[in-house]
Write a protein that holds these residues in place. Sequence first.
Motif, PDB file in Angstrom:
ATOM      1  N   ALA A  35      68.152  28.523  39.975  1.00 10.71           N
ATOM      2  CA  ALA A  35      69.429  29.167  39.678  1.00 10.71           C
ATOM      3  C   ALA A  35      69.224  30.601  39.185  1.00 10.71           C
ATOM      4  O   ALA A  35      69.947  31.523  39.584  1.00 10.71           O
ATOM      5  CB  ALA A  35      70.190  28.349  38.636  1.00 10.71           C
ATOM      6  N   ALA A  36      68.219  30.796  38.332  1.00 12.33           N
ATOM      7  CA  ALA A  36      67.952  32.139  37.814  1.00 12.33           C
ATOM      8  C   ALA A  36      67.489  33.075  38.924  1.00 12.33           C
ATOM      9  O   ALA A  36      67.898  34.249  38.981  1.00 12.33           O
ATOM     10  CB  ALA A  36      66.900  32.059  36.708  1.00 12.33           C
ATOM     11  N   ILE A  37      66.632  32.586  39.823  1.00  9.40           N
ATOM     12  CA  ILE A  37      66.134  33.414  40.926  1.00  9.40           C
ATOM     13  C   ILE A  37      67.270  33.827  41.849  1.00  9.40           C
ATOM     14  O   ILE A  37      67.355  34.984  42.287  1.00  9.40           O
ATOM     15  CB  ILE A  37      65.034  32.663  41.698  1.00  9.40           C
ATOM     16  CG1 ILE A  37      63.767  32.564  40.831  1.00  9.40           C
ATOM     17  CG2 ILE A  37      64.714  33.353  43.023  1.00  9.40           C
ATOM     18  CD1 ILE A  37      62.745  31.578  41.363  1.00  9.40           C
ATOM     19  N   LEU A  38      68.160  32.906  42.169  1.00  7.85           N
ATOM     20  CA  LEU A  38      69.292  33.241  43.034  1.00  7.85           C
ATOM     21  C   LEU A  38      70.153  34.334  42.416  1.00  7.85           C
ATOM     22  O   LEU A  38      70.626  35.251  43.108  1.00  7.85           O
ATOM     23  CB  LEU A  38      70.120  31.990  43.316  1.00  7.85           C
ATOM     24  CG  LEU A  38      69.421  30.859  44.084  1.00  7.85           C
ATOM     25  CD1 LEU A  38      70.355  29.671  44.244  1.00  7.85           C
ATOM     26  CD2 LEU A  38      68.920  31.338  45.443  1.00  7.85           C
ATOM     27  N   ASP A  39      70.347  34.261  41.102  1.00  7.13           N
ATOM     28  CA  ASP A  39      71.132  35.289  40.415  1.00  7.13           C
ATOM     29  C   ASP A  39      70.378  36.618  40.380  1.00  7.13           C
ATOM     30  O   ASP A  39      70.962  37.687  40.625  1.00  7.13           O
ATOM     31  CB  ASP A  39      71.452  34.824  38.995  1.00  7.13           C
ATOM     32  CG  ASP A  39      72.283  35.841  38.236  1.00  7.13           C
ATOM     33  OD1 ASP A  39      73.398  36.161  38.695  1.00  7.13           O
ATOM     34  OD2 ASP A  39      71.812  36.338  37.190  1.00  7.13           O
ATOM     35  N   ALA A  46      67.443  41.925  46.098  1.00  8.18           N
ATOM     36  CA  ALA A  46      66.088  41.514  46.481  1.00  8.18           C
ATOM     37  C   ALA A  46      66.135  40.438  47.549  1.00  8.18           C
ATOM     38  O   ALA A  46      67.092  39.659  47.644  1.00  8.18           O
ATOM     39  CB  ALA A  46      65.337  40.991  45.257  1.00  8.18           C
ATOM     40  N   VAL A  47      65.075  40.403  48.351  1.00  7.46           N
ATOM     41  CA  VAL A  47      64.866  39.310  49.299  1.00  7.46           C
ATOM     42  C   VAL A  47      63.483  38.725  49.042  1.00  7.46           C
ATOM     43  O   VAL A  47      62.563  39.420  48.593  1.00  7.46           O
ATOM     44  CB  VAL A  47      64.976  39.774  50.768  1.00  7.46           C
ATOM     45  CG1 VAL A  47      66.381  40.214  51.098  1.00  7.46           C
ATOM     46  CG2 VAL A  47      63.970  40.854  51.085  1.00  7.46           C
ATOM     47  N   ILE A  48      63.352  37.446  49.347  1.00  7.85           N
ATOM     48  CA  ILE A  48      62.078  36.751  49.177  1.00  7.85           C
ATOM     49  C   ILE A  48      61.565  36.355  50.547  1.00  7.85           C
ATOM     50  O   ILE A  48      62.268  35.709  51.328  1.00  7.85           O
ATOM     51  CB  ILE A  48      62.231  35.513  48.279  1.00  7.85           C
ATOM     52  CG1 ILE A  48      62.645  35.943  46.867  1.00  7.85           C
ATOM     53  CG2 ILE A  48      60.925  34.716  48.233  1.00  7.85           C
ATOM     54  CD1 ILE A  48      62.948  34.780  45.927  1.00  7.85           C
ATOM     55  N   CYS A  61      64.410  26.669  49.290  1.00 10.42           N
ATOM     56  CA  CYS A  61      65.484  26.829  48.300  1.00 10.42           C
ATOM     57  C   CYS A  61      65.691  28.244  47.774  1.00 10.42           C
ATOM     58  O   CYS A  61      66.787  28.541  47.298  1.00 10.42           O
ATOM     59  CB  CYS A  61      65.238  25.876  47.125  1.00 10.42           C
ATOM     60  SG  CYS A  61      65.219  24.132  47.600  1.00 10.42           S
ATOM     61  N   VAL A  62      64.680  29.115  47.827  1.00  4.40           N
ATOM     62  CA  VAL A  62      64.895  30.482  47.349  1.00  4.40           C
ATOM     63  C   VAL A  62      64.528  31.550  48.375  1.00  4.40           C
ATOM     64  O   VAL A  62      64.920  32.707  48.229  1.00  4.40           O
ATOM     65  CB  VAL A  62      64.139  30.767  46.028  1.00  4.40           C
ATOM     66  CG1 VAL A  62      64.594  29.806  44.928  1.00  4.40           C
ATOM     67  CG2 VAL A  62      62.628  30.708  46.213  1.00  4.40           C
ATOM     68  N   ALA A  63      63.784  31.186  49.415  1.00  5.19           N
ATOM     69  CA  ALA A  63      63.335  32.185  50.396  1.00  5.19           C
ATOM     70  C   ALA A  63      64.473  32.617  51.315  1.00  5.19           C
ATOM     71  O   ALA A  63      65.329  31.817  51.687  1.00  5.19           O
ATOM     72  CB  ALA A  63      62.183  31.627  51.224  1.00  5.19           C
ATOM     73  N   ASP A  64      64.445  33.891  51.685  1.00  4.76           N
ATOM     74  CA  ASP A  64      65.406  34.441  52.642  1.00  4.76           C
ATOM     75  C   ASP A  64      64.810  34.526  54.043  1.00  4.76           C
ATOM     76  O   ASP A  64      65.525  34.370  55.034  1.00  4.76           O
ATOM     77  CB  ASP A  64      65.836  35.841  52.196  1.00  4.76           C
ATOM     78  CG  ASP A  64      66.478  35.819  50.824  1.00  4.76           C
ATOM     79  OD1 ASP A  64      67.624  35.361  50.718  1.00  4.76           O
ATOM     80  OD2 ASP A  64      65.809  36.240  49.857  1.00  4.76           O
ATOM     81  N   ILE A  65      63.516  34.822  54.128  1.00  4.86           N
ATOM     82  CA  ILE A  65      62.807  34.898  55.401  1.00  4.86           C
ATOM     83  C   ILE A  65      61.579  34.026  55.290  1.00  4.86           C
ATOM     84  O   ILE A  65      60.819  34.124  54.327  1.00  4.86           O
ATOM     85  CB  ILE A  65      62.417  36.353  55.738  1.00  4.86           C
ATOM     86  CG1 ILE A  65      63.682  37.209  55.909  1.00  4.86           C
ATOM     87  CG2 ILE A  65      61.562  36.407  57.001  1.00  4.86           C
ATOM     88  CD1 ILE A  65      63.397  38.676  56.084  1.00  4.86           C
TER      89      ILE A  65
END
Length: 327
Positions: A35-39, A46-48, A61-65
């Motif tokens: 939840a903190a990373i998404l915020d 930022a993108v991950i 769950c948190v990566a964009d690419i």
Amino acid sequence: MSETLTASPRLEALYDRVARVVPRMEWEMFADDIAAILDLKRRRRAVILAHNYQTPEIFHCVADIRGDSLALARDAQGLDADVIVMAGVHFMAETAKMMNPDKTVLIPSLQAGCSLADSITAADVRALKRAHPGVPVVTYVNSTADVKAESDICCTSANARHIVESLGVPRVIMIPDEFLAQNVQRETGVEIITWAGHCEVHERFTPQEIRDWRRDNPGVAVLAHPECPPGVVAEADFSGSTAAMSDFVARGAHDRVLLVTECSMSDNLAAAHPGIDFVRPCNLCPHMKRITLPAIRHALESMTHEVTIPGHLLAGGRRAVERMLAA
């Protein structure tokens, strides 16, 4: 962790992606960081980027690419973001910086290195070029920025054969992965001057292990990464990059699969393909596993550790990567 957080619809939707491979008890420990990373991603613009060897809670769950080294190198170009976080190892973060020199690139752990990248230096490459004048240098992206800068062109495990053949020459220097070079030489007939670098995950697999797994799992389809020794690749039904392995599995021709590579790859594919049974030999990459949710969260909170590359190395390394992408 609050009951409201763990029960939030957004987090429950993310948990549905990984429920087959992440027990609920573990998820309860992950949810606050997710939840903190998404915020933080939203606030930092930022993108991950996550390599296929990242654990499922990061990958899904948190990566964009997501993808292999080729996909990450290609998709890092021109991202609509101010900050790139590399959920991978250091050479991948350097490549992302080469392709996005005006963006801030972060690596969550400075210890996320690579035995293969560490096996060769720029001085070694210059010595090879002196010993073999005029022979083009094909460098695997699993290499440092200064090694890339000494190279004519880069390659990945996904496109190594294509890159070598595209040069139209009878002889190349291919560094640093000796096994990848040997496997490409067998496929192409091009004479390849190799370097004795190995991936500490893939070099441990043996042909006898493959035969033993087949005996214990009749009918299993064996997929081997080309960083494995040639004897292991010869025992496999298919050899290819992590992206090629993913495509093979997605075609659904086999209901039981064994991936001869880093074991988080099986977890990520199992989450995406619930109808397939994965036999799971588990060779972990200790460097990839230094990238964790708390490390990613800390990177975005503190904006560390920023990856920088001297200008002359950035230009030379970028040129080698761009030649690969254009080939």
